[in-house]
Design an enzyme around this catalytic site. Structure first.
Site: not given
Ligand code: UDP
Length: 382
Positions: A261, A362
């Site tokens: 994405r 992350d």
């Protein structure tokens, strides 16, 4: 051989590994196709405002080792992420907490909020269980993001604050998305607007570029250098390659393309000192094409007379834009397995980071993974 390691990618993963390899006495060459170091944590300086060019990055972790490690290279400020969600002009606190519930339903105590959610949850789960021919109190197994979200937080919050945002972000209906994405979003029954549950959080004082610069201080770095344009030549320079780009591209997409994405950023400088009063405002309704507006100066409590804002538009991944988020659904995970199996048999190449591992990392996960790789790899050879 001129180098022990050729590191492809000067982002967080490559830089941590480069630092550790240098500290272990290795000869290291870091290359990046971009004209700057720092990968996606790179910031552009506008009047002392660090503009997060590739999306907002807020460092947060529960891992003390990782926190202590990054603090060796930079001090961190006290920024605490408290995003505001805007749904058709109504403002709600994030993550979902007592402020959100109070605004949504007028409830004041945790007990009242829990009762509201339970009421919505119960009706929905009973209906779904009936559709599946199960008893209402049988264990409910959410099959997609919509089911996961409503069974956790109820219909109202799902409809206003989750559905539109998530469908824009991922470009598909919530009923076709994996449940795990929403597990990233904390909710709690206290008046606490701190988005992250982690113990440590902040933004590096002086910005991310400085942090990466310190990590790479002793390494040789070549920018504007595309690995794929001179692969053989570059490979010949080092004993081993650490590749931090997309694993499917490394293998020339031989099993097919992994899906990502992407995002498009619209940066705007405004000659006012404060545009939205907060670093992050999410726009949760479907009709607004961007998912959030970032006002960068608030990450570092900037007092400049001007400001820079960035509208973040989710986008399909094409040849023109950057891969940001892996799409970890079954099809892509099956494809990934093929590439991983191949990677395990490819001699003298290491893979690491969000793109090479195709994982929704992350920054703290990235640092941790790079340190683990360094520990294994460098210890082995000492
Ligand atoms: N999310 C949402 N509403 C919001 C913010 C997040 O529904 O206002 C959901 C959405 O599905 C998103 C996920 O939570 O993909 C993770 O959000 P997060 O902000 O952690 O994503 P990131 O910062 O990595 O883009």
């Amino acid at each position: 051989m001129n180098y022990d390691y050729l590191i492809v990618g000067a982002g967080l993963f490559g830089s941590v590994f480069a630092h550790e390899a240098k500290a272990a006495g290795k000869r290291v060459l870091v290359i990046d196709r971009r004209p700057h170091i720092a990968g996606n944590v790179y910031c552009r300086d506008v009047e002392g405002i660090h503009v997060h060019e590739y999306g907002a990055h807020i460092f947060h972790t529960n891992n003390k080792e990782v926190w202590d490690y990054v603090n060796r290279f930079s001090e961190f400020n006290r920024f605490t992420n408290s995003p505001v969600a805007n749904f058709r002009g109504e403002l709600y606190s994030l993550p979902f907490n007592m402020y959100t519930f109070n605004k949504m339903w007028g409830v004041v105590t945790p007990k009242e909020a829990e009762a509201r959610i339970e009421e919505q949850r119960k009706g929905y789960v009973a209906q779904k269980q009936a559709e599946r021919g199960l008893a209402p109190d049988a264990p409910f197994e959410p099959e997609n993001l919509e089911e996961q979200a409503i069974s956790l937080i109820g219909v109202d919050i799902y409809e206003k604050l989750i559905k539109g945002y998530t469908e824009k972000q991922w470009g598909r209906p919530c009923t076709e998305l994996p449940a795990f994405i929403i597990k990233r979003l904390p909710f709690r029954f206290t008046y606490d607007n701190n988005y992250f549950n982690d113990e440590y959080q902040g933004i590096p004082k002086g910005g991310y570029n400085e942090l990466i610069h310190k990590l790479l201080e002793k390494a040789e770095v070549r920018l504007n250098t595309n690995y794929f344009s001179a692969r053989e030549e570059l490979d010949a320079l080092a004993d081993k390659v650490l590749f931090t780009g997309c694993i499917d591209e490394f293998y020339d997409y031989r099993f097919g393309r992994l899906e990502y994405r992407s995002l498009c950023f619209e940066h705007e400088r405004l000659e006012i000192d404060n545009y939205q009063g907060n670093a992050v405002v999410n726009y949760c309704e479907r009709e607004i094409p961007y998912t959030r507006i970032i006002e960068h100066k608030h990450f570092e409590f900037g007092t400049q007379p001007c400001t820079v804002i960035t509208r973040e538009y989710p986008a399909a991944f094409t040849a023109e834009n950057e891969p940001y988020y892996p799409v970890n659904d079954d099809t892509n995970m099956t494809l990934l397995k093929k590439y991983k199996d191949l990677a395990n048999t490819t001699a003298n190449v290491l893979f690491g980071g969000r793109l090479a591992q195709y994982a929704y990392f992350d920054m703290d996960d990235t640092v941790e993974a790079a340190l683990n790789l360094a520990k294994n790899e460098l210890k082995k050879e000492l």
